[in-house]
Design a protein around this motif. Structure first.
Motif, PDB file in Angstrom:
ATOM      1  N   ASN A   2       0.892  -1.131   0.087  1.00 42.66           N
ATOM      2  CA  ASN A   2      -0.041  -0.270  -0.031  1.00 42.66           C
ATOM      3  C   ASN A   2       0.883   1.264   0.043  1.00 42.66           C
ATOM      4  O   ASN A   2       2.193   1.199   0.183  1.00 42.66           O
ATOM      5  CB  ASN A   2      -0.890  -0.024   1.338  1.00 42.66           C
TER       6      ASN A   2
ATOM      7  N   THR B  68      -5.601  -1.165   0.730  1.00 42.26           N
ATOM      8  CA  THR B  68      -6.648  -2.317   0.944  1.00 42.26           C
ATOM      9  C   THR B  68      -6.033  -3.679   1.664  1.00 42.26           C
ATOM     10  O   THR B  68      -4.950  -3.810   1.623  1.00 42.26           O
ATOM     11  CB  THR B  68      -7.413  -2.793  -0.275  1.00 42.26           C
ATOM     12  N   LYS B  69      -6.503  -4.150   2.687  1.00 42.16           N
ATOM     13  CA  LYS B  69      -5.971  -5.308   3.066  1.00 42.16           C
ATOM     14  C   LYS B  69      -5.631  -6.622   2.281  1.00 42.16           C
ATOM     15  O   LYS B  69      -4.916  -7.384   2.530  1.00 42.16           O
ATOM     16  CB  LYS B  69      -6.787  -5.906   4.375  1.00 42.16           C
TER      17      LYS B  69
ATOM     18  N   TYR C   4      -1.302  -6.361   4.566  1.00 38.49           N
ATOM     19  CA  TYR C   4      -1.823  -5.974   5.827  1.00 38.49           C
ATOM     20  C   TYR C   4      -1.069  -6.320   7.073  1.00 38.49           C
ATOM     21  O   TYR C   4      -0.586  -7.722   7.010  1.00 38.49           O
ATOM     22  CB  TYR C   4      -3.202  -6.729   5.861  1.00 38.49           C
TER      23      TYR C   4
ATOM     24  N   PRO D   8      -1.650  -6.654  11.051  1.00 40.24           N
ATOM     25  CA  PRO D   8      -2.369  -6.024  12.335  1.00 40.24           C
ATOM     26  C   PRO D   8      -1.796  -5.483  13.237  1.00 40.24           C
ATOM     27  O   PRO D   8      -0.573  -5.801  13.603  1.00 40.24           O
ATOM     28  CB  PRO D   8      -2.911  -7.295  12.740  1.00 40.24           C
TER      29      PRO D   8
ATOM     30  N   GLU E  36       5.563  -3.606   4.003  1.00 36.61           N
ATOM     31  CA  GLU E  36       4.456  -2.857   4.250  1.00 36.61           C
ATOM     32  C   GLU E  36       4.434  -2.303   5.692  1.00 36.61           C
ATOM     33  O   GLU E  36       5.134  -2.957   6.637  1.00 36.61           O
ATOM     34  CB  GLU E  36       3.199  -3.939   4.003  1.00 36.61           C
TER      35      GLU E  36
ATOM     36  N   PRO F 296       2.427  -0.348   8.865  1.00 39.78           N
ATOM     37  CA  PRO F 296       1.123  -0.333   9.576  1.00 39.78           C
ATOM     38  C   PRO F 296       0.382   1.132   9.787  1.00 39.78           C
ATOM     39  O   PRO F 296      -0.702   1.204  10.304  1.00 39.78           O
ATOM     40  CB  PRO F 296       1.209  -1.136  10.724  1.00 39.78           C
TER      41      PRO F 296
ATOM     42  N   ASP G 187      -8.369   4.780   4.000  1.00 40.86           N
ATOM     43  CA  ASP G 187      -7.190   4.003   4.402  1.00 40.86           C
ATOM     44  C   ASP G 187      -7.356   3.435   5.815  1.00 40.86           C
ATOM     45  O   ASP G 187      -7.692   3.954   6.671  1.00 40.86           O
ATOM     46  CB  ASP G 187      -5.903   4.980   4.262  1.00 40.86           C
ATOM     47  N   PHE G 188      -7.573   1.988   5.732  1.00 36.10           N
ATOM     48  CA  PHE G 188      -7.836   1.165   6.888  1.00 36.10           C
ATOM     49  C   PHE G 188      -6.800   1.308   8.032  1.00 36.10           C
ATOM     50  O   PHE G 188      -7.128   1.027   9.100  1.00 36.10           O
ATOM     51  CB  PHE G 188      -8.044  -0.078   6.688  1.00 36.10           C
ATOM     52  N   ARG G 189      -5.525   1.854   7.631  1.00 39.82           N
ATOM     53  CA  ARG G 189      -4.500   2.182   8.628  1.00 39.82           C
ATOM     54  C   ARG G 189      -4.499   3.153   9.665  1.00 39.82           C
ATOM     55  O   ARG G 189      -5.292   4.261   9.089  1.00 39.82           O
ATOM     56  CB  ARG G 189      -3.146   2.048   7.936  1.00 39.82           C
TER      57      ARG G 189
END
Length: 528
Positions: free
Chosen positions: A389, A420-421, A425, A427, A449, A451, A476-478
């Motif tokens: 990402n 996107t995961k 990704y 966690p 990658e 986080p 952005d999910f992060r």
């Protein structure tokens, strides 16, 4: 409580005093008791005749005269390696062009004797179109052009290797090109004092562009540098030099734009002033530490415009034992640039890591795109060879050796989002998945990658964020910030996208002070 070294407060004043004193020296450099016209020594302006001997005769005559100015009149003058001498200047009249020969045999490999012992300095080319070794009070200026014709020269070097005529023992089979030690630079200056390069259009070397090593009182002013003919095409390389001014330059480079290097333990780049420059690069705009054996100190970088640049706007790296301290970066405007800020303390070589401390970075505005910023380059920096990402800015030391005393203020970074995961990704429960990579080549993509989408900070003692705005073009999910093994963290006036929670992640963070509005967006990860 975070404390910035008082030296940073006076940096601008000290640099102003340095520049005032050095201006007087630069003015002395331009004084010219006599002119030596190269055509009077047999040079032909036909673009075909190799004029190396004629041009060198003019330089030598000026030197024997105890100083003088060698004149390049209007015309196209082809030459191999020429050697500068003390108290001699080269002046290029309007429409005067010095062309580098495309015949590899026309380039000298001077010994450059008397340099301190270096573990790595000879891993790059000692050849160049214009050479200077222990020459003082020299100048190259005017309204003309110096064109290294680097693409054809490099291809000819490549052909000689494949024909078995001049074998390159380090030929790069993976990238199908001769090693950089085999390809001449445009300028190669070593151990020179009082050097002025001004007003010219220069570039198109087969390797680095303008290279200066162990020099002092160096001014580069009003240069247009286009160096994108071949691989390793840095714009300007400054190695272990003192009292340097790079101002009003427009740089377009297929590799790093302005690169500070340190090859010599016990030496350093000291009192460096870089200002009012525009940079486009297929690598990083301004970078220190590709080689980092000695040090970098008392560096001011200000009023820089960066565009269409693949890697970092600013990269500060110590991975070979270098001491980096008292760095002041301000007023950087970067658009379509792959990474904003990269600061790395590692241990690629040496008995122990160096140090990075007392950094002030303020008034920075960076726009990071989703795609590759340098797509229009014919020669693009190597692709990142794994799925990822968009990368955040990162400030990362190694266990037991922390980056110290960093202040970031008035910074706006626009990120593309679209993470996107499914692409990659990590966690938040597995932050230890990010590798330390202590011995790896330093680059903003070196950890794989990451986080966070805004800033990833690890192994730091003393860091302050004030008036920071981070925006996202898409989701952005992060989280925006991840801090891992950080002491003395302070965050005030932080402006983040409102739709997210847990924007600030803390793991093994001690002595932190956060604005009240950040407290509700904070997520603590316990030590595992």
């Amino acid at each position: 409580m975070l404390k910035i070294n008082p030296k940073l407060i006076f940096t601008a004043l000290l640099m102003s005093l340095f520049l005032f004193g050095f201006e007087s020296q630069a003015q002395k450099t331009t004084k010219n008791p006599k002119e030596f016209l190269i055509t009077n020594y047999g040079a032909k302006a036909d673009g075909k005749t190799v004029n190396t001997i004629a041009i060198q005769k003019a330089i030598d005559a000026a030197f024997k005269n105890k100083g003088g100015q060698v004149i390049f009149p209007k015309g196209r003058f082809l030459s191999g390696s020429i050697v500068m001498k003390s108290n001699v200047g080269l002046y290029f009249e309007e429409e005067a062009v010095l062309l580098g020969s495309t015949n590899p045999k026309d380039y000298s490999n001077m010994a450059f004797v008397g340099r301190p012992i270096s573990p790595k300095a000879d891993d790059n080319s000692q050849m160049a179109l214009i050479l200077a070794n222990k020459a003082n009070n020299i100048a190259i200026k005017g309204k003309g052009t110096i064109d290294g014709q680097g693409l054809q020269l490099a291809l000819n070097i490549d052909s000689l290797h494949h024909a078995g005529v001049a074998i390159d023992p380090k030929y790069n089979l993976r990238r199908n090109r001769p090693n950089e030690t085999m390809r001449p630079k445009l300028f190669r200056f070593s151990q020179c004092d009082s050097v002025l390069i001004e007003g010219l259009k220069v570039g198109e070397a087969s390797c680095w562009g303008l290279s200066f090593e162990l020099c002092s009182n160096l001014t580069l002013d009003k240069l247009t540098i286009v160096n994108r003919s071949y691989w390793n095409n840095d714009g300007i390389d400054i190695t272990d030099c003192k009292n340097v001014k790079v101002v009003n330059c427009d740089i377009n480079a297929a590799d790093d734009g302005i690169c500070l290097k340190s090859y010599y333990p016990g030496y350093s780049n000291d009192s460096i002033y870089i200002a009012n420059c525009t940079i486009k690069s297929s690598a990083s705009a301004i970078k220190f530490g590709t080689a980092s054996f000695g040090g970098f100190k008392n560096v001011v970088i200000k009023d820089i415009k960066v565009y269409d640049t693949f890697r970092s706007a600013i990269a500060i790296e110590s991975v070979d034992g270098a001491i980096i301290e008292n760095i002041d970066v301000s007023n950087i405007d970067a658009v379509n640039t792959g990474n904003a800020i990269f600061i790395r303390l590692g241990q690629r070589s040496g008995d122990k890591p160096g140090s990075i401390k007392n950094l002030s970075i303020k008034n920075i505005n960076v726009q990071v795109p989703f795609g590759r910023p340098d797509i229009n380059y014919d020669l693009r920096g190597p692709e990142v060879d794994f799925f990822h990402n968009p990368f955040p800015s990162s400030i990362v030391g190694i266990p037991g050796y922390k980056i110290e005393n960093v202040s970031l203020e008035n910074i706006t970074i626009s990120y593309p989002g679209r993470a996107t995961k499914g692409m990659a990704y990590i966690p938040l429960s597995r932050l230890n998945q990010v590798p330390e990579a202590a011995k790896d080549y330093p680059e903003f993509s070196m950890f794989g990658e990451l986080p966070a989408y805004g800033f990833y900070v690890r192994h730091v003692n003393g860091i302050s964020f004030k008036n920071i705005k981070i925006t996202l073009d898409d989701t952005d999910f992060r989280p925006a910030f991840v801090f891992d093994d950080v002491q003395n963290l302070k965050m005030t006036q932080i402006d983040l996208p409102k739709e997210k929670s847990s924007q600030v992640v803390l793991k093994a963070v001690t002595s932190s002070t956060l604005d009240e509005e950040l407290v509700n967006q904070k997520l603590k990860i316990q030590n595992k």
